[in-house]
Design a protein around this motif. Structure first.
Motif, short mmCIF file in Angstrom:
data_model
loop_
_atom_site.label_atom_id
_atom_site.label_comp_id
_atom_site.label_asym_id
_atom_site.label_seq_id
_atom_site.Cartn_x
_atom_site.Cartn_y
_atom_site.Cartn_z
N TYR A 99 4.68 -6.01 5.25
CA TYR A 99 3.65 -5.88 3.93
C TYR A 99 2.71 -5.14 4.73
O TYR A 99 2.13 -5.10 5.89
N TRP A 100 2.91 -3.44 4.47
CA TRP A 100 1.71 -2.56 4.81
C TRP A 100 0.55 -2.60 3.77
O TRP A 100 1.37 -2.40 2.25
N GLY A 101 -0.66 -2.40 3.94
CA GLY A 101 -1.30 -1.27 3.08
C GLY A 101 -1.20 -0.18 2.87
O GLY A 101 -0.28 0.34 3.62
N MET B 9 -1.06 -11.22 11.39
CA MET B 9 -1.86 -10.14 10.34
C MET B 9 -2.45 -9.34 11.77
O MET B 9 -2.53 -9.50 12.59
N GLY B 10 -2.49 -8.50 11.25
CA GLY B 10 -2.85 -7.01 11.92
C GLY B 10 -3.40 -5.57 11.47
O GLY B 10 -3.66 -5.97 10.50
N TRP B 11 -3.86 -4.69 12.01
CA TRP B 11 -4.73 -3.02 12.08
C TRP B 11 -3.83 -2.36 12.78
O TRP B 11 -4.04 -3.04 14.84
N TYR B 12 -3.26 -1.47 12.17
CA TYR B 12 -2.92 -0.06 13.13
C TYR B 12 -3.57 1.13 12.37
O TYR B 12 -3.91 1.34 11.43
N ARG B 13 -3.27 1.65 13.83
CA ARG B 13 -3.43 3.32 13.03
C ARG B 13 -2.77 4.60 13.25
O ARG B 13 -2.44 4.20 14.05
N GLN B 14 -3.38 5.53 12.90
CA GLN B 14 -2.35 7.13 13.01
C GLN B 14 -3.64 7.85 12.29
O GLN B 14 -3.83 7.91 11.85
N ALA B 15 -3.69 8.82 14.21
CA ALA B 15 -4.53 9.50 14.23
C ALA B 15 -3.73 10.75 13.87
O ALA B 15 -2.09 10.64 14.26
N LEU B 16 -4.30 12.22 13.29
CA LEU B 16 -3.77 13.79 13.38
C LEU B 16 -2.39 13.50 14.43
O LEU B 16 -3.50 13.85 15.23
N GLY B 17 -0.97 14.28 14.17
CA GLY B 17 -0.66 14.60 15.57
C GLY B 17 0.04 13.29 16.41
O GLY B 17 0.39 13.58 17.18
N GLN C 263 -1.88 -4.60 7.98
CA GLN C 263 -0.44 -5.65 8.16
C GLN C 263 -0.10 -6.78 8.32
O GLN C 263 -1.49 -7.45 8.71
N ALA C 264 0.75 -7.34 7.50
CA ALA C 264 0.76 -9.01 7.46
C ALA C 264 2.49 -9.15 7.16
O ALA C 264 3.38 -8.35 6.96
N SER C 265 2.73 -10.58 8.16
CA SER C 265 4.42 -10.85 8.14
C SER C 265 4.08 -11.90 6.78
O SER C 265 2.81 -13.82 6.91
N LEU C 266 4.37 -11.83 5.51
CA LEU C 266 4.27 -13.14 4.32
C LEU C 266 5.97 -13.50 4.06
O LEU C 266 6.60 -12.60 4.77
#
Length: 121
Positions: free
Chosen positions: A110-112, A34-42, A96-99
């Motif tokens: 899978y993604w939140g 399981m994990g966390w990703y982030r996306q900043a503007l641009g 994110q999680a691998s299920l």
């Protein structure tokens, strides 16, 4: 149908803290990483932190020492404790999680839906 349900985002001042939660809901046979990703503007989406099924962790260099990822396998939930937040941490954060949904199927990602974290200076 399974879903990753995120919560905990919000707006804080620099130096503040937030805790993000993500629960995998539905019939799930097994959860791998399981994990966390982030996306900043641009910017491109980037890995923030990940945790294996046995608790091994991995962090982006930019958050080491400030963020802590953990999981509660009994609740199918992953957390991200974020301390000493900086304006550069402002982004949409995605769980994110691998299920594995049954003994007959392979693992897949899978993604939140994403939750906004805004840090002001």
């Amino acid at each position: 149908q399974v879903q990753l349900q995120e919560s905990g985002g919000g707006s804080v001042q620099a130096g503040g803290s937030l805790i993000l939660s993500c629960a995998a809901a539905g019939n799930i046979f097994s959860i791998n990483a399981m994990g966390w990703y982030r996306q900043a503007l641009g910017k491109e989406r980037e890995l923030v932190a990940a945790i294996s099924s046995v608790g091994t962790t991995n962090y982006a260099d930019s958050v080491k020492g400030r963020f802590t990822i953990s999981r509660d396998n009994a609740k199918n939930t992953v957390y991200l404790q974020m301390n000493s937040l900086k304006p550069e941490d402002t982004a949409v954060y995605y769980c994110q999680a691998s299920l594995k949904l049954s003994r007959y199927l392979s693992f897949r990602d899978y993604w939140g839906q994403g939750t906004q974290v805004s840090v002001s200076s």
